[in-house]
Design a protein around this motif. Structure first.
Motif, PDB file in Angstrom:
ATOM      1  N   TRP A  36       1.540  12.132   1.933  1.00 48.84           N
ATOM      2  CA  TRP A  36       0.550  11.116   1.594  1.00 48.84           C
ATOM      3  C   TRP A  36       1.192   9.742   1.681  1.00 48.84           C
ATOM      4  O   TRP A  36       2.283   9.512   1.138  1.00 48.84           O
ATOM      5  N   PHE A  37       0.514   8.831   2.372  1.00 52.44           N
ATOM      6  CA  PHE A  37       0.869   7.422   2.417  1.00 52.44           C
ATOM      7  C   PHE A  37      -0.243   6.614   1.773  1.00 52.44           C
ATOM      8  O   PHE A  37      -1.376   7.091   1.643  1.00 52.44           O
ATOM      9  N   ARG A  38       0.075   5.394   1.416  1.00 52.18           N
ATOM     10  CA  ARG A  38      -0.960   4.465   0.986  1.00 52.18           C
ATOM     11  C   ARG A  38      -0.631   3.067   1.482  1.00 52.18           C
ATOM     12  O   ARG A  38       0.525   2.723   1.697  1.00 52.18           O
ATOM     13  N   GLN A  39      -1.678   2.274   1.658  1.00 54.29           N
ATOM     14  CA  GLN A  39      -1.499   0.901   2.093  1.00 54.29           C
ATOM     15  C   GLN A  39      -2.592   0.028   1.499  1.00 54.29           C
ATOM     16  O   GLN A  39      -3.771   0.340   1.604  1.00 54.29           O
ATOM     17  N   ALA A  40      -2.168  -1.048   0.879  1.00 55.83           N
ATOM     18  CA  ALA A  40      -3.075  -2.039   0.325  1.00 55.83           C
ATOM     19  C   ALA A  40      -2.993  -3.311   1.156  1.00 55.83           C
ATOM     20  O   ALA A  40      -1.954  -3.592   1.769  1.00 55.83           O
ATOM     21  N   PRO A  41      -4.061  -4.107   1.186  1.00 53.42           N
ATOM     22  CA  PRO A  41      -4.019  -5.364   1.933  1.00 53.42           C
ATOM     23  C   PRO A  41      -2.864  -6.241   1.478  1.00 53.42           C
ATOM     24  O   PRO A  41      -2.648  -6.433   0.280  1.00 53.42           O
ATOM     25  N   GLY A  42      -2.121  -6.767   2.436  1.00 57.54           N
ATOM     26  CA  GLY A  42      -1.005  -7.625   2.128  1.00 57.54           C
ATOM     27  C   GLY A  42       0.265  -6.906   1.720  1.00 57.54           C
ATOM     28  O   GLY A  42       1.258  -7.568   1.395  1.00 57.54           O
ATOM     29  N   LYS A  43       0.246  -5.593   1.723  1.00 57.47           N
ATOM     30  CA  LYS A  43       1.411  -4.818   1.341  1.00 57.47           C
ATOM     31  C   LYS A  43       1.816  -3.876   2.465  1.00 57.47           C
ATOM     32  O   LYS A  43       1.000  -3.500   3.303  1.00 57.47           O
ATOM     33  N   GLU A  44       3.071  -3.505   2.466  1.00 56.69           N
ATOM     34  CA  GLU A  44       3.558  -2.560   3.456  1.00 56.69           C
ATOM     35  C   GLU A  44       3.107  -1.146   3.110  1.00 56.69           C
ATOM     36  O   GLU A  44       2.868  -0.809   1.955  1.00 56.69           O
ATOM     37  N   ARG A  45       2.997  -0.333   4.145  1.00 54.65           N
ATOM     38  CA  ARG A  45       2.668   1.061   3.938  1.00 54.65           C
ATOM     39  C   ARG A  45       3.755   1.745   3.118  1.00 54.65           C
ATOM     40  O   ARG A  45       4.952   1.534   3.352  1.00 54.65           O
ATOM     41  N   GLU A  46       3.344   2.561   2.181  1.00 58.11           N
ATOM     42  CA  GLU A  46       4.262   3.222   1.271  1.00 58.11           C
ATOM     43  C   GLU A  46       4.110   4.732   1.379  1.00 58.11           C
ATOM     44  O   GLU A  46       2.998   5.255   1.303  1.00 58.11           O
ATOM     45  N   GLY A  47       5.209   5.421   1.549  1.00 55.93           N
ATOM     46  CA  GLY A  47       5.196   6.868   1.462  1.00 55.93           C
ATOM     47  C   GLY A  47       5.099   7.284   0.012  1.00 55.93           C
ATOM     48  O   GLY A  47       5.971   6.941  -0.791  1.00 55.93           O
ATOM     49  N   VAL A  48       4.063   8.018  -0.340  1.00 57.74           N
ATOM     50  CA  VAL A  48       3.771   8.350  -1.729  1.00 57.74           C
ATOM     51  C   VAL A  48       4.365   9.686  -2.130  1.00 57.74           C
ATOM     52  O   VAL A  48       5.036   9.808  -3.160  1.00 57.74           O
ATOM     53  N   TYR A  60       8.466  12.459  -4.367  1.00 58.85           N
ATOM     54  CA  TYR A  60       7.562  11.404  -4.792  1.00 58.85           C
ATOM     55  C   TYR A  60       8.253  10.054  -4.728  1.00 58.85           C
ATOM     56  O   TYR A  60       9.457   9.943  -4.972  1.00 58.85           O
ATOM     57  N   ALA A  61       7.480   9.044  -4.413  1.00 59.92           N
ATOM     58  CA  ALA A  61       7.975   7.688  -4.548  1.00 59.92           C
ATOM     59  C   ALA A  61       8.196   7.374  -6.020  1.00 59.92           C
ATOM     60  O   ALA A  61       7.491   7.876  -6.898  1.00 59.92           O
ATOM     61  N   ASP A  62       9.180   6.519  -6.295  1.00 58.66           N
ATOM     62  CA  ASP A  62       9.452   6.155  -7.679  1.00 58.66           C
ATOM     63  C   ASP A  62       8.236   5.537  -8.361  1.00 58.66           C
ATOM     64  O   ASP A  62       8.052   5.690  -9.569  1.00 58.66           O
ATOM     65  N   ALA A  92      -5.399   1.257  -3.060  1.00 58.17           N
ATOM     66  CA  ALA A  92      -4.967   1.302  -1.667  1.00 58.17           C
ATOM     67  C   ALA A  92      -5.849   2.273  -0.904  1.00 58.17           C
ATOM     68  O   ALA A  92      -6.614   3.037  -1.500  1.00 58.17           O
ATOM     69  N   VAL A  93      -5.720   2.246   0.403  1.00 60.14           N
ATOM     70  CA  VAL A  93      -6.246   3.316   1.229  1.00 60.14           C
ATOM     71  C   VAL A  93      -5.172   4.393   1.311  1.00 60.14           C
ATOM     72  O   VAL A  93      -4.018   4.100   1.639  1.00 60.14           O
ATOM     73  N   TYR A  94      -5.546   5.609   1.007  1.00 58.48           N
ATOM     74  CA  TYR A  94      -4.616   6.727   1.006  1.00 58.48           C
ATOM     75  C   TYR A  94      -4.828   7.575   2.252  1.00 58.48           C
ATOM     76  O   TYR A  94      -5.954   7.949   2.584  1.00 58.48           O
ATOM     77  N   ALA A  97      -0.872  12.931   6.256  1.00 55.96           N
ATOM     78  CA  ALA A  97      -0.275  13.061   7.571  1.00 55.96           C
ATOM     79  C   ALA A  97       0.439  14.390   7.691  1.00 55.96           C
ATOM     80  O   ALA A  97       1.061  14.863   6.736  1.00 55.96           O
ATOM     81  N   ALA A  98       0.353  14.974   8.864  1.00 55.01           N
ATOM     82  CA  ALA A  98       1.151  16.146   9.178  1.00 55.01           C
ATOM     83  C   ALA A  98       2.573  15.704   9.494  1.00 55.01           C
ATOM     84  O   ALA A  98       2.782  14.759  10.247  1.00 55.01           O
ATOM     85  N   ILE A  99       3.517  16.383   8.912  1.00 52.47           N
ATOM     86  CA  ILE A  99       4.926  16.060   9.080  1.00 52.47           C
ATOM     87  C   ILE A  99       5.556  17.118   9.981  1.00 52.47           C
ATOM     88  O   ILE A  99       5.387  18.318   9.753  1.00 52.47           O
TER      89      ILE A  99
END
Length: 124
Positions: A36-48, A60-62, A92-94, A97-99
């Motif tokens: 799972w990733f998430r991305q909010a406007p103005g922020k970088e994509r984050e691996g969750v 998990y991300a911290d 964010a938008v979550y 993704a297939a890894i």
């Protein structure tokens, strides 16, 4: 390649819980780790979070550790992200993704197919 569809997003208040789903129809779903990733406007994509193909390992991300739980039910071709104690910064938008590895070690570098995302908004 595995196709994925996210669902379950919505508008929540701080402290509430929400569970997202990632569905991947097909007989090969259990061959993939899912992230799972998430991305909010103005922020970088984050691996969750990531879960291995068998579900035996997770990471998990911290920023979400202790609040979010990833799980999967391969017979249902579905991965879940349970989000507890939601905070405004979780907005964010979550995306799932297939890894292209079986485990989750270094998973953000092995992203294959993506879903289209589901919006989570946390606001009072």
């Amino acid at each position: 390649q595995l196709r994925l569809v996210e669902s379950g997003g919505g508008l929540m208040q701080p402290g509430e819980s929400l569970t997202l789903s990632c569905a991947g129809p097909g007989s090969t779903f259990g061959d993939y780790a899912i992230g799972w990733f998430r991305q909010a406007p103005g922020k970088e994509r984050e691996g969750v979070s990531c879960i291995s193909s068998s579900g035996d390992t997770t990471n998990y991300a911290d920023s979400v550790k202790g609040r979010f739980t990833i799980s999967r039910v391969n017979v249902k071709n579905t991965v879940y992200l349970q989000m507890n104690n939601l905070k405004p910064e979780d907005t964010a938008v979550y995306y799932c993704a297939a890894i292209n590895v079986y485990s989750c070690r270094g998973w953000t570098g092995y992203v294959g197919s993506w879903g289209r995302g589901t919006q989570v908004t946390v606001s009072s």
